[in-house]
Design an enzyme around this catalytic site. Structure first.
Site, PDB file in Angstrom:
ATOM      1  N   GLN A  18      38.459  26.219  50.052  1.00  0.00           N
ATOM      2  CA  GLN A  18      36.989  26.302  50.055  1.00  0.00           C
ATOM      3  C   GLN A  18      36.420  26.394  51.474  1.00  0.00           C
ATOM      4  OE1 GLN A  18      35.678  26.267  46.779  1.00  0.00           O
ATOM      5  NE2 GLN A  18      37.881  26.186  46.365  1.00  0.00           N
ATOM      6  N   ILE A  48      40.983  24.957  60.094  1.00  0.00           N
ATOM      7  CA  ILE A  48      41.801  26.036  59.503  1.00  0.00           C
ATOM      8  C   ILE A  48      42.102  27.137  60.515  1.00  0.00           C
ATOM      9  CG2 ILE A  48      41.146  25.628  57.085  1.00  0.00           C
ATOM     10  CD1 ILE A  48      39.185  28.061  57.399  1.00  0.00           C
ATOM     11  N   TYR A  73      29.026  37.953  56.781  1.00  0.00           N
ATOM     12  CA  TYR A  73      29.583  37.018  55.791  1.00  0.00           C
ATOM     13  C   TYR A  73      30.208  37.789  54.632  1.00  0.00           C
ATOM     14  CZ  TYR A  73      29.751  33.516  52.055  1.00  0.00           C
ATOM     15  OH  TYR A  73      30.161  32.710  51.015  1.00  0.00           O
TER      16      TYR A  73
HETATM   17  N1  NAD Z   1      27.606  27.486  47.672  1.00  0.00           N
HETATM   18  C1  NAD Z   1      27.581  28.718  47.176  1.00  0.00           C
HETATM   19  O1  NAD Z   1      26.638  29.117  46.494  1.00  0.00           O
HETATM   20  C2  NAD Z   1      28.728  29.662  47.422  1.00  0.00           C
HETATM   21  C3  NAD Z   1      28.650  30.979  46.891  1.00  0.00           C
HETATM   22  C4  NAD Z   1      29.717  31.842  47.123  1.00  0.00           C
HETATM   23  C5  NAD Z   1      30.817  31.420  47.821  1.00  0.00           C
HETATM   24  N2  NAD Z   1      30.854  30.154  48.344  1.00  0.00           N
HETATM   25  C6  NAD Z   1      32.033  29.742  49.094  1.00  0.00           C
HETATM   26  O2  NAD Z   1      32.454  28.494  48.596  1.00  0.00           O
HETATM   27  C7  NAD Z   1      33.061  27.733  49.644  1.00  0.00           C
HETATM   28  C8  NAD Z   1      32.436  26.354  49.739  1.00  0.00           C
HETATM   29  O3  NAD Z   1      31.047  26.511  49.981  1.00  0.00           O
HETATM   30  P1  NAD Z   1      30.049  25.267  50.048  1.00  0.00           P
HETATM   31  O4  NAD Z   1      28.751  25.723  49.505  1.00  0.00           O
HETATM   32  O5  NAD Z   1      30.686  24.055  49.502  1.00  0.00           O
HETATM   33  O6  NAD Z   1      29.867  25.131  51.631  1.00  0.00           O
HETATM   34  P2  NAD Z   1      29.906  23.822  52.563  1.00  0.00           P
HETATM   35  O7  NAD Z   1      29.405  24.266  53.899  1.00  0.00           O
HETATM   36  O8  NAD Z   1      29.224  22.692  51.897  1.00  0.00           O
HETATM   37  O9  NAD Z   1      31.462  23.517  52.628  1.00  0.00           O
HETATM   38  C9  NAD Z   1      32.350  24.181  53.488  1.00  0.00           C
HETATM   39  C10 NAD Z   1      33.277  23.165  54.068  1.00  0.00           C
HETATM   40  O10 NAD Z   1      34.233  23.839  54.918  1.00  0.00           O
HETATM   41  C11 NAD Z   1      34.385  23.062  56.106  1.00  0.00           C
HETATM   42  N3  NAD Z   1      34.816  23.940  57.189  1.00  0.00           N
HETATM   43  C12 NAD Z   1      34.106  24.939  57.769  1.00  0.00           C
HETATM   44  N4  NAD Z   1      34.816  25.485  58.775  1.00  0.00           N
HETATM   45  C13 NAD Z   1      36.006  24.836  58.802  1.00  0.00           C
HETATM   46  C14 NAD Z   1      37.146  24.946  59.626  1.00  0.00           C
HETATM   47  N5  NAD Z   1      37.202  25.834  60.630  1.00  0.00           N
HETATM   48  N6  NAD Z   1      38.202  24.136  59.389  1.00  0.00           N
HETATM   49  C15 NAD Z   1      38.148  23.208  58.386  1.00  0.00           C
HETATM   50  N7  NAD Z   1      37.074  23.039  57.590  1.00  0.00           N
HETATM   51  C16 NAD Z   1      36.011  23.857  57.797  1.00  0.00           C
HETATM   52  C17 NAD Z   1      33.013  22.461  56.362  1.00  0.00           C
HETATM   53  O11 NAD Z   1      33.026  21.353  57.233  1.00  0.00           O
HETATM   54  C18 NAD Z   1      32.576  22.117  54.939  1.00  0.00           C
HETATM   55  O12 NAD Z   1      32.993  20.825  54.586  1.00  0.00           O
HETATM   56  C19 NAD Z   1      32.928  28.578  50.900  1.00  0.00           C
HETATM   57  O13 NAD Z   1      34.108  29.327  51.065  1.00  0.00           O
HETATM   58  C20 NAD Z   1      31.782  29.509  50.571  1.00  0.00           C
HETATM   59  O14 NAD Z   1      31.833  30.717  51.303  1.00  0.00           O
HETATM   60  C21 NAD Z   1      29.824  29.271  48.163  1.00  0.00           C
END
Ligand code: NAD
Length: 327
Positions: A83, A64, A151
């Site tokens: 995401q 991204i 973050y």
């Molecule tokens: N898991 C939680 O409790 C939680 C809480 C609040 C917010 N979020 C947000 O939800 C979203 C998903 O979180 P998650 O827990 O599934 O995390 P995750 O790390 O499992 O998934 C994130 C995905 O983004 C991809 N990614 C990272 N950098 C990238 C880049 N530069 N280009 C393309 N892809 C990229 C990763 O490879 C991964 O597959 C994130 O934005 C996170 O900040 C998650």
């Protein structure tokens, strides 16, 4: 889930990750064609292996932070579910530069590419970390404090850009502030693993998990199915008051880390009785952590029709069962 997005062309960024891969599965099941953009930095190929080769799924390996990758991914897309990000407060404290590049730079590139492609709606993963040091509980969307970590800053800045793009370019943008999501496919490994899969894997290996602080810190742990419901609703909602808003996505109850440990231990103990003898070890509190997090979900209920199903214990029953079969 009765109200779902269907028959649409959608993009899920970060689709090889925990939440993204569950979202892809759900969007495919409800009859959408799905493109996934991911660079596999924290995501895993196993998470999407069940979809690859199916006619309605297309994987684009890309970043991204690369605007051309973003443009390629949004071509022909109606709904973007953004995401992709680098999660974890401690990771952002250790390496604020990369977290900022991905979470802000990548976010703006995805948003601008979506605007250029004329997508119908851009729905993005916001975060409870945006509440920062605001003391009020439960957290209500318009009362936020100062972010406590890089973050948290990135997630707040995302909301500012989303709001600006909505007014400047008349885009439809909805932010979903997730609260500590857990469930199937969540990564239990690595320094930045989330607490639930990490505790569970340690217990399965008969090791004692470390609780940071005295265990009184609490979170609104949210089962993945509730997050999927919120994403579908954000895509299909038509009421003007719901668009260009941010919504808390949680179950709306608070569980301390000590309580969480006991619930996981009790459920996992049904699979392996030896687990019932394990007690946690207590370590220092972590920098950047907020003591308590508890969402008001009234806004999502009223404007999106959000109605969370499984609570933390019901979600943990399903999650533990899944991890028992897959770890
Ligand atoms: N898991 C939680 O409790 C939680 C809480 C609040 C917010 N979020 C947000 O939800 C979203 C998903 O979180 P998650 O827990 O599934 O995390 P995750 O790390 O499992 O998934 C994130 C995905 O983004 C991809 N990614 C990272 N950098 C990238 C880049 N530069 N280009 C393309 N892809 C990229 C990763 O490879 C991964 O597959 C994130 O934005 C996170 O900040 C998650």
């Amino acid at each position: 889930m009765d109200r779902q997005l269907s028959n649409s062309r959608v993009l899920v960024t970060g689709g090889a990750g925990f939440i993204g891969s569950n979202l892809i599965e759900s969007l495919l099941q409800s009859g959408n064609s799905v493109v996934c953009l991911d660079n596999f930095s924290t995501g895993r190929i196993e998470n999407i292996k069940d979809f690859t080769g199916t006619p309605c799924f297309k994987m684009i390996e890309g970043d991204i932070r690369n605007f051309n990758d973003c443009l390629k991914a949004v071509t022909g897309i109606e709904y973007v579910f953004h995401q992709a990000a680098l999660g974890s407060v401690p990771r952002s404290i250790k390496d604020p530069v990369t977290t900022t590049d991905v979470n802000i730079g990548g976010f703006v590139k995805m948003l601008f590419a979506s605007k250029e492609a004329g997508v119908k709606r851009f729905i993005y993963a916001a975060s409870s970390s945006t509440y920062g040091d605001h003391p009020d509980l439960p957290k209500v969307e318009d009362k936020i404090g100062m972010p406590l970590s890089p973050y948290g800053i990135t997630k707040y800045v995302n909301e500012l850009f989303a709001s600006n793009f909505a007014s400047t370019y008349s885009m439809e943008v909805i932010g979903l502030r997730y609260f500590n999501v857990f469930g199937r496919r969540q990564d239990p490994d690595g320094a930045y693993a989330a607490v639930i899969p990490k505790f569970l894997k340690l217990l399965m290996n008969h090791q004692a998990p470390v609780i940071n602080g005295d265990g009184s810190y609490s979170r609104d742990f949210t089962y993945i199915d509730n997050v999927l419901q919120a994403n579908h609703l954000a895509a299909i909602v038509t009421g003007k008051t719901a668009i260009n808003q941010v919504f808390n996505v949680a179950h709306g109850e608070r569980t301390s880390l000590n309580q969480l440990f006991e619930i996981i231990k009790e459920i996992a103990g049904r699979y392996d009785m030896e687990i019932l003898n394990i007690n946690p070890v207590y370590g220092p509190a972590r920098a950047g952590d907020i003591p308590h997090s508890h969402a008001s979900i009234e806004k999502a209920k009223n404007l999106l029709g959000y109605c969370p199903g499984k609570n933390v214990e019901e979600g943990l029953n399903e999650a533990v069962d899944w991890f028992w079969k897959h770890l």
